[in-house]
Design a protein around this motif. Structure first.
Motif, PDB file in Angstrom:
ATOM      1  N   ARG A 306       0.858  -1.129  -0.252  1.00  0.00           N
ATOM      2  CA  ARG A 306       0.136  -0.082  -0.021  1.00  0.00           C
ATOM      3  C   ARG A 306       1.032   1.234  -0.003  1.00  0.00           C
ATOM      4  NH1 ARG A 306      -1.616  -5.131   1.371  1.00  0.00           N
ATOM      5  NH2 ARG A 306      -3.796  -5.108   1.997  1.00  0.00           N
ATOM      6  N   GLN A 307       1.864   1.104  -0.730  1.00  0.00           N
ATOM      7  CA  GLN A 307       3.167   2.175  -0.742  1.00  0.00           C
ATOM      8  C   GLN A 307       2.429   3.469  -1.261  1.00  0.00           C
ATOM      9  OE1 GLN A 307       6.116   1.060  -0.164  1.00  0.00           O
ATOM     10  NE2 GLN A 307       6.524   3.167   0.090  1.00  0.00           N
ATOM     11  N   SER A 308       3.012   4.614  -0.393  1.00  0.00           N
ATOM     12  CA  SER A 308       2.776   5.880  -0.879  1.00  0.00           C
ATOM     13  C   SER A 308       3.868   6.601  -1.503  1.00  0.00           C
ATOM     14  CB  SER A 308       2.196   6.842   0.517  1.00  0.00           C
ATOM     15  OG  SER A 308       0.983   6.328   0.835  1.00  0.00           O
ATOM     16  N   PHE A 309       3.932   7.832  -1.821  1.00  0.00           N
ATOM     17  CA  PHE A 309       5.079   8.494  -2.633  1.00  0.00           C
ATOM     18  C   PHE A 309       5.061   9.949  -2.450  1.00  0.00           C
ATOM     19  CE2 PHE A 309       4.131   4.430  -4.981  1.00  0.00           C
ATOM     20  CZ  PHE A 309       5.219   3.867  -5.012  1.00  0.00           C
ATOM     21  N   PRO A 310       6.182  10.520  -2.340  1.00  0.00           N
ATOM     22  CA  PRO A 310       6.086  12.070  -2.182  1.00  0.00           C
ATOM     23  C   PRO A 310       5.481  12.607  -3.335  1.00  0.00           C
ATOM     24  CG  PRO A 310       8.338  10.963  -2.534  1.00  0.00           C
ATOM     25  CD  PRO A 310       7.339   9.968  -2.080  1.00  0.00           C
ATOM     26  N   ASP A 311       5.649  12.024  -4.646  1.00  0.00           N
ATOM     27  CA  ASP A 311       5.296  12.907  -5.761  1.00  0.00           C
ATOM     28  C   ASP A 311       4.006  11.979  -6.452  1.00  0.00           C
ATOM     29  OD1 ASP A 311       6.830  10.312  -6.533  1.00  0.00           O
ATOM     30  OD2 ASP A 311       7.492  11.050  -8.436  1.00  0.00           O
ATOM     31  N   ALA A 401      -3.547  14.158 -14.470  1.00  0.00           N
ATOM     32  CA  ALA A 401      -2.143  14.516 -13.786  1.00  0.00           C
ATOM     33  C   ALA A 401      -1.162  14.857 -15.025  1.00  0.00           C
ATOM     34  CB  ALA A 401      -1.486  13.504 -12.886  1.00  0.00           C
ATOM     35  N   ALA A 402      -1.211  14.350 -15.929  1.00  0.00           N
ATOM     36  CA  ALA A 402      -0.350  14.503 -17.138  1.00  0.00           C
ATOM     37  C   ALA A 402      -0.495  15.715 -17.819  1.00  0.00           C
ATOM     38  CB  ALA A 402      -0.357  13.398 -18.370  1.00  0.00           C
ATOM     39  N   GLY A 403      -1.879  16.235 -18.037  1.00  0.00           N
ATOM     40  CA  GLY A 403      -2.288  17.219 -18.589  1.00  0.00           C
ATOM     41  C   GLY A 403      -2.052  18.512 -17.786  1.00  0.00           C
ATOM     42  N   VAL A 404      -1.998  18.506 -16.491  1.00  0.00           N
ATOM     43  CA  VAL A 404      -1.795  19.378 -15.268  1.00  0.00           C
ATOM     44  C   VAL A 404      -0.358  19.740 -15.440  1.00  0.00           C
ATOM     45  CG1 VAL A 404      -1.669  20.528 -13.124  1.00  0.00           C
ATOM     46  CG2 VAL A 404      -3.432  19.201 -14.122  1.00  0.00           C
ATOM     47  N   ALA A 425      -0.425  19.989  -5.614  1.00  0.00           N
ATOM     48  CA  ALA A 425      -1.405  20.980  -4.948  1.00  0.00           C
ATOM     49  C   ALA A 425      -2.348  21.527  -6.139  1.00  0.00           C
ATOM     50  CB  ALA A 425      -0.324  22.477  -4.599  1.00  0.00           C
ATOM     51  N   GLU A 426      -1.920  21.727  -7.408  1.00  0.00           N
ATOM     52  CA  GLU A 426      -2.814  22.132  -8.498  1.00  0.00           C
ATOM     53  C   GLU A 426      -4.004  20.883  -8.461  1.00  0.00           C
ATOM     54  OE1 GLU A 426      -4.894  24.375 -11.191  1.00  0.00           O
ATOM     55  OE2 GLU A 426      -3.529  24.713  -9.492  1.00  0.00           O
ATOM     56  N   LEU A 427      -3.731  19.772  -8.391  1.00  0.00           N
ATOM     57  CA  LEU A 427      -4.471  18.587  -8.628  1.00  0.00           C
ATOM     58  C   LEU A 427      -5.543  18.479  -7.460  1.00  0.00           C
ATOM     59  CD1 LEU A 427      -1.886  15.737  -9.582  1.00  0.00           C
ATOM     60  CD2 LEU A 427      -4.012  16.797 -11.079  1.00  0.00           C
ATOM     61  N   ARG A 428      -5.003  18.743  -6.330  1.00  0.00           N
ATOM     62  CA  ARG A 428      -6.122  18.929  -5.186  1.00  0.00           C
ATOM     63  C   ARG A 428      -7.019  20.066  -5.439  1.00  0.00           C
ATOM     64  NH1 ARG A 428      -1.267  18.082  -1.580  1.00  0.00           N
ATOM     65  NH2 ARG A 428      -1.350  16.279  -0.802  1.00  0.00           N
ATOM     66  N   ALA A 432      -8.696  16.518  -6.866  1.00  0.00           N
ATOM     67  CA  ALA A 432      -8.105  15.122  -6.876  1.00  0.00           C
ATOM     68  C   ALA A 432      -8.109  14.573  -5.458  1.00  0.00           C
ATOM     69  CB  ALA A 432      -6.727  14.999  -7.566  1.00  0.00           C
ATOM     70  N   PHE A 433      -8.136  13.130  -5.151  1.00  0.00           N
ATOM     71  CA  PHE A 433      -7.840  12.620  -3.733  1.00  0.00           C
ATOM     72  C   PHE A 433      -6.607  12.444  -3.810  1.00  0.00           C
ATOM     73  CE2 PHE A 433      -7.769   8.739  -1.369  1.00  0.00           C
ATOM     74  CZ  PHE A 433      -8.457   8.977  -0.199  1.00  0.00           C
ATOM     75  N   LEU A 434      -5.843  13.130  -2.741  1.00  0.00           N
ATOM     76  CA  LEU A 434      -4.628  12.997  -2.633  1.00  0.00           C
ATOM     77  C   LEU A 434      -4.219  13.056  -1.170  1.00  0.00           C
ATOM     78  CD1 LEU A 434      -2.876  14.857  -5.422  1.00  0.00           C
ATOM     79  CD2 LEU A 434      -2.531  12.407  -4.927  1.00  0.00           C
ATOM     80  N   PRO A 435      -4.534  12.182  -0.382  1.00  0.00           N
ATOM     81  CA  PRO A 435      -4.599  12.280   1.173  1.00  0.00           C
ATOM     82  C   PRO A 435      -2.907  12.300   1.725  1.00  0.00           C
ATOM     83  CG  PRO A 435      -4.860   9.917   0.559  1.00  0.00           C
ATOM     84  CD  PRO A 435      -4.837  10.788  -0.588  1.00  0.00           C
TER      85      PRO A 435
END
Length: 435
Positions: A306-311, A401-404, A425-428, A432-435
């Motif tokens: 259930r890996q998370s990544f900083p990017d 994400a690619a478009g942004v 930040a722009e996706l949020r 977008a769901f980015l917890p």
């Protein structure tokens, strides 16, 4: 910027980039946007939630909500396995592209991509009714599903197991009309009607008239009044990157759709006796071809942890949906009842409600290319994880994400110079769901 491929990933990429201020051209080889959900007639969306909340939000959520307007029989709060009205969804994508100001070129085929020594693609060559032409752009997005643009540049790319082995089988989706009975009465095709009795698909396969039915894979969902969409059966040995091979697969798929109609009429006459095969997909439902060699390739360990990544630019909770290869299908007891379910769905641990893993921005970056992003089925993963992230809701999210990100590339011309903090930040901000 130019987006190649007008499926969910390509549409989302084009719309997001245009909303971020880019001048965008979307190139699509068919005459319809939407890919698998429209041209291929995939009858339902895979889940948009982690069974607790909607995790495919932002632009993906907007597309889903508009799509649901075409299926009023679907409960308002349902976000998982939502039926698709393909004709309505075509208009959803058309309208969303037009509202964003995206220029669309249908019936246009990518022929070549011109890569310079520094890894910059300065132009692509396309073919349309006017002949061949070159198109220049600051940034390109490969949303072809098969990694066609990246492959044309000559950089390294994965395909299947990289050893010339078999790809996952494809499916020809189809729609039956004049199906009788209410939605609540529709049967399960794979579960026995009573203990000790064979399921409908088992009866169909046991009937010598329908020996062409290859296995127990059959999903049917009501897509409109009297209409049921089917994702059923498999076409083995199909390679979507080989036109001659694909032609044989398409023909086999159309024959198989007719076989299913006849088998359903024979074994479930109360629903299908007078059914009519009204349409088969104009694209084959392809599950696997190429994957890019990316700055970061998601692994099975990432999925299991259930890996998370900083990017990370989105989350994913879909199970690892590997369909049996023909060698597995013909092994002892494959394709029969409970063993079929175990072999198809029981090989990897499934997430519990609320669990998911991240997809990093680096998985959208093909090694060796400076101004190319990838979105959709062909992002950087290992083979098992590709069987999870390939589905349409995830494609919408990687596309957005690619478009942004592409909008940020305008200023410096390098996809690796994008600030992922700013991107997230722009996706949020876009939902977008980015917890």
């Amino acid at each position: 910027m130019v987006v190649v491929g007008g499926g969910p990933a390509g549409c989302a990429a084009a719309i997001a980039a245009a909303e971020e201020g880019c001048r965008v051209l979307l190139i699509e080889r068919t005459c319809t946007a939407g890919g698998m959900g429209t041209v291929a007639l995939v009858p339902a969306w895979c889940p948009f939630t982690d069974r607790k909340q909607r995790i495919h939000a932002g632009l993906a959520g907007r597309i889903l909500d508009r799509s649901k307007a075409g299926t009023p029989h679907v409960p308002a709060g349902k976000d998982d396995w939502v039926a698709i009205n393909a004709e309505h969804l075509k208009q959803v994508y058309d309208q969303a592209l037009a509202e964003a100001g995206v220029e669309v070129a249908f019936d246009t085929l990518l022929v070549e991509a011109r890569r310079q020594s520094d890894g910059t693609v300065d132009a692509i060559i396309v073919a349309d009714k006017r002949g061949l032409r070159a198109i220049r752009a600051t940034v390109f997005i490969d949303a072809t599903g098969d990694g066609d643009l990246v492959a044309r540049t000559g950089v390294a790319i994965h395909k299947g197991d990289d050893a010339g082995g078999e790809l996952m089988p494809a499916t020809m989706c189809f729609i039956l009309a004049n199906v009788t009975g209410s939605f609540a009465e529709y049967p399960s095709f794979t579960k026995p009607p009573a203990p000790g009795q064979p399921s409908a698909i088992a009866r169909m396969r046991a009937d010598p008239r329908f020996a062409a039915i290859p296995d127990e894979h059959i999903v049917g969902i009501r897509v409109g009044p009297g209409c049921m969409g089917f994702n059923a059966g498999h076409i083995y040995g199909v390679d979507n990157t080989d036109p001659g091979n694909l032609a044989k697969g398409m023909a086999a798929g159309r024959r198989l759709a007719k076989t299913y109609r006849d088998a359903l009429a024979a074994h479930l006459p109360e629903f299908f006796a007078d059914s009519f095969l009204v349409s088969t997909g104009s694209l084959l439902g392809t599950r696997e071809t190429r994957r890019i060699v990316a700055d970061y390739e998601l692994t099975l360990a990432d999925y299991c942890n259930r890996q998370s990544f900083p990017d990370e630019i989105c989350r994913n909770a879909y199970f690892i949906d590997i369909h049996l290869y023909s060698a597995e299908l013909t092994s002892a007891n494959a394709g029969k009842g409970a063993d079929w379910e175990r072999r198809v769905h029981g090989r990897f641990e499934k997430y519990q409600p609320g669990e998911s893993h991240g997809i990093p921005y680096r998985s959208l970056l093909p090694i060796g290319l400076k101004n190319v992003l990838v979105a959709g089925r062909c992002i950087g993963t290992d083979r098992p994880v590709n069987a999870s992230v390939r589905v349409m809701p995830v494609c919408l999210c990687t596309g957005e994400a690619a478009g942004v990100a592409a909008s940020a590339v305008r200023t410096h011309g390098d996809v690796r110079a994008v600030s992922t903090d700013h991107l997230r930040a722009e996706l949020r901000r876009r939902g977008a769901f980015l917890p």
